[in-house]
Design a protein around this motif. Structure first.
Motif, short mmCIF file in Angstrom:
data_model
loop_
_atom_site.label_atom_id
_atom_site.label_comp_id
_atom_site.label_asym_id
_atom_site.label_seq_id
_atom_site.Cartn_x
_atom_site.Cartn_y
_atom_site.Cartn_z
N ALA A 21 0.81 -1.23 0.00
CA ALA A 21 0.00 0.00 0.00
C ALA A 21 0.84 1.27 0.00
O ALA A 21 0.42 2.32 -0.49
CB ALA A 21 -0.93 -0.01 1.22
N SER A 24 1.24 3.41 -3.14
CA SER A 24 0.11 4.26 -3.58
C SER A 24 -0.18 5.39 -2.59
O SER A 24 -1.08 6.21 -2.82
CB SER A 24 -1.15 3.40 -3.78
OG SER A 24 -0.94 2.45 -4.82
N THR A 31 -3.06 3.73 3.36
CA THR A 31 -2.47 2.41 3.57
C THR A 31 -3.36 1.70 4.59
O THR A 31 -4.48 2.15 4.86
CB THR A 31 -1.04 2.56 4.13
OG1 THR A 31 -1.14 3.28 5.37
CG2 THR A 31 -0.14 3.32 3.16
N THR A 98 2.09 -7.22 -6.84
CA THR A 98 1.56 -6.24 -5.88
C THR A 98 0.53 -6.87 -4.96
O THR A 98 -0.16 -7.82 -5.34
CB THR A 98 0.95 -5.02 -6.59
OG1 THR A 98 0.61 -4.04 -5.60
CG2 THR A 98 -0.31 -5.39 -7.38
N ASN A 100 -1.57 -4.72 -3.73
CA ASN A 100 -2.58 -3.67 -3.81
C ASN A 100 -3.73 -4.08 -4.71
O ASN A 100 -3.56 -4.85 -5.65
CB ASN A 100 -1.95 -2.36 -4.32
CG ASN A 100 -0.84 -1.86 -3.40
OD1 ASN A 100 -0.80 -2.26 -2.23
ND2 ASN A 100 0.05 -1.04 -3.91
N ASP A 102 -5.57 -1.61 -6.10
CA ASP A 102 -5.85 -0.48 -7.01
C ASP A 102 -5.21 -0.80 -8.37
O ASP A 102 -4.46 -1.76 -8.50
CB ASP A 102 -5.30 0.84 -6.42
CG ASP A 102 -3.77 0.87 -6.29
OD1 ASP A 102 -3.27 1.16 -5.18
OD2 ASP A 102 -3.08 0.57 -7.28
N HIS A 115 -1.50 -9.51 -9.24
CA HIS A 115 -2.24 -9.03 -8.06
C HIS A 115 -2.46 -10.19 -7.08
O HIS A 115 -3.29 -11.06 -7.34
CB HIS A 115 -3.59 -8.43 -8.47
CG HIS A 115 -3.51 -7.06 -9.08
ND1 HIS A 115 -3.60 -5.91 -8.33
CD2 HIS A 115 -3.33 -6.66 -10.36
CE1 HIS A 115 -3.50 -4.84 -9.13
NE2 HIS A 115 -3.33 -5.27 -10.37
N SER A 119 -8.38 -7.40 -7.03
CA SER A 119 -8.46 -6.03 -7.55
C SER A 119 -9.86 -5.46 -7.36
O SER A 119 -10.87 -6.17 -7.46
CB SER A 119 -8.12 -6.05 -9.05
OG SER A 119 -8.55 -4.85 -9.63
N THR A 194 5.69 -1.86 1.94
CA THR A 194 4.89 -2.90 2.59
C THR A 194 5.42 -3.16 4.00
O THR A 194 6.61 -3.09 4.25
CB THR A 194 4.87 -4.22 1.78
OG1 THR A 194 4.06 -5.18 2.46
CG2 THR A 194 6.28 -4.78 1.58
#
Ligand code: APR
Length: 251
Positions: A21, A24, A31, A98, A100, A102, A115, A119, A194
């Motif tokens: 997180a 981003s 986060t 990732t 994440n 996003d 991912h 997602s 992370t």
């Protein structure tokens, strides 16, 4: 900038970039565990990020994820996302993994993003699994805490759920396999933003370290770098990654 890291970057045959997180954060996306601003500091994951929570209160959970999805829609990739995409064009092989949910890596130009936690862009039916990626619609005003009834599946009438991996759910097997294989064969790994607390994702840098890769942690919080060829680059990803890129590939 540590010369050994620049050298490893220039000689890299396979770089694995592993993000959380924090990559981003400079795009304004909260986060999870940062005190006060992190999502889990303000919300209870057991109430919002589990299948039981969705079954018990689908409108609360769907509304919360729609608020998060809208925030992502309104955000833009930051210099960290762009530097990672730039590395992909400069090096012979880059794998991007990732945690994440996003799509800021993709919007910065990264291809083939793995991912591990799903997602926000791939909602699916809670009952039959039918996918509803086309659901992307703009909410007029994504209020925090706004309850929203999830759409119903056209095939079976079940509630549509976010396409993310919730606590207590297993991760997408293929994505995990791809990530572990890349970790076992990369020669350099950047772990970006992370806390390294959530398994099995957190095994990725450990596998890379065990296979003799150089591992670099990029995080404003210094990370204990105790293994051979392990480094901690304290700083924001949006600052450190462009610096690394500039040092390795001066204009
Ligand atoms: N640049 C780099 N790192 C940053 C930045 C920044 N600008 N801002 C914050 N960080 C760091 C924090 O210091 C922290 O170590 O990003 C990390 C974010 O940690 P978490 O909030 O725990 O997020 P993450 O590690 O991605 O969580 C893993 O846990 O809750 C689940 O599924 C969720 O994917 C998530 C997983």
């Amino acid at each position: 900038m540590i010369p050994a890291i620049i050298e490893a970057l220039l000689e890299s045959r396979h770089l694995l970039v592993y993000t959380g997180a924090g990559v981003s954060a400079e795009s304004g996306i909260p986060t999870f565990r940062d005190a006060l601003t992190g999502l889990w500091a303000r919300f209870d994951p057991a109430r919002l990020a589990t299948p039981e929570a969705f079954t018990a209160d689908p409108e609360l959970v769907w509304g919360w994820y729609e608020w998060r999805r809208q925030r992502v829609l309104r955000a833009v990739p930051n210099p960290a996302h762009r530097a990672i995409a730039e590395l992909e064009s400069r090096l012979s092989r880059v794998t991007l993994v990732t945690q994440n949910v996003d799509d800021l890596h993709e919007r910065a130009g990264s291809q083939g993003v793995i991912h591990l936690h799903g997602s926000l862009q791939t909602p699916r039916c809670f009952d039959c699994g039918e996918r509803y990626g086309s659901l992307a619609r703009e909410l007029d005003e994504p209020e925090e805490g706004r309850r929203l009834a999830p759409p119903r599946c056209a095939s079976c009438g079940g509630p549509v759920r976010p396409g993310v991996v919730w606590f207590g759910e297993s991760m997408p097997e293929a994505a995990l396999q791809q990530a572990f294989e890349a970790a076992a064969e990369c020669d350099l790994l950047f772990s970006v933003g992370t806390s390294g607390l959530v398994y099995p994702a957190a095994q990725v840098p450990q596998i890379a370290s065990r296979n003799g890769a150089t591992v670099v942690h990029i995080n404003p919080q210094p990370v204990a770098a105790s293994k051979p060829r392990e480094y901690s680059l304290p700083g924001a990803a949006g600052v450190v990654l462009p610096q690394l890129l500039q040092a390795a590939f001066p204009d």
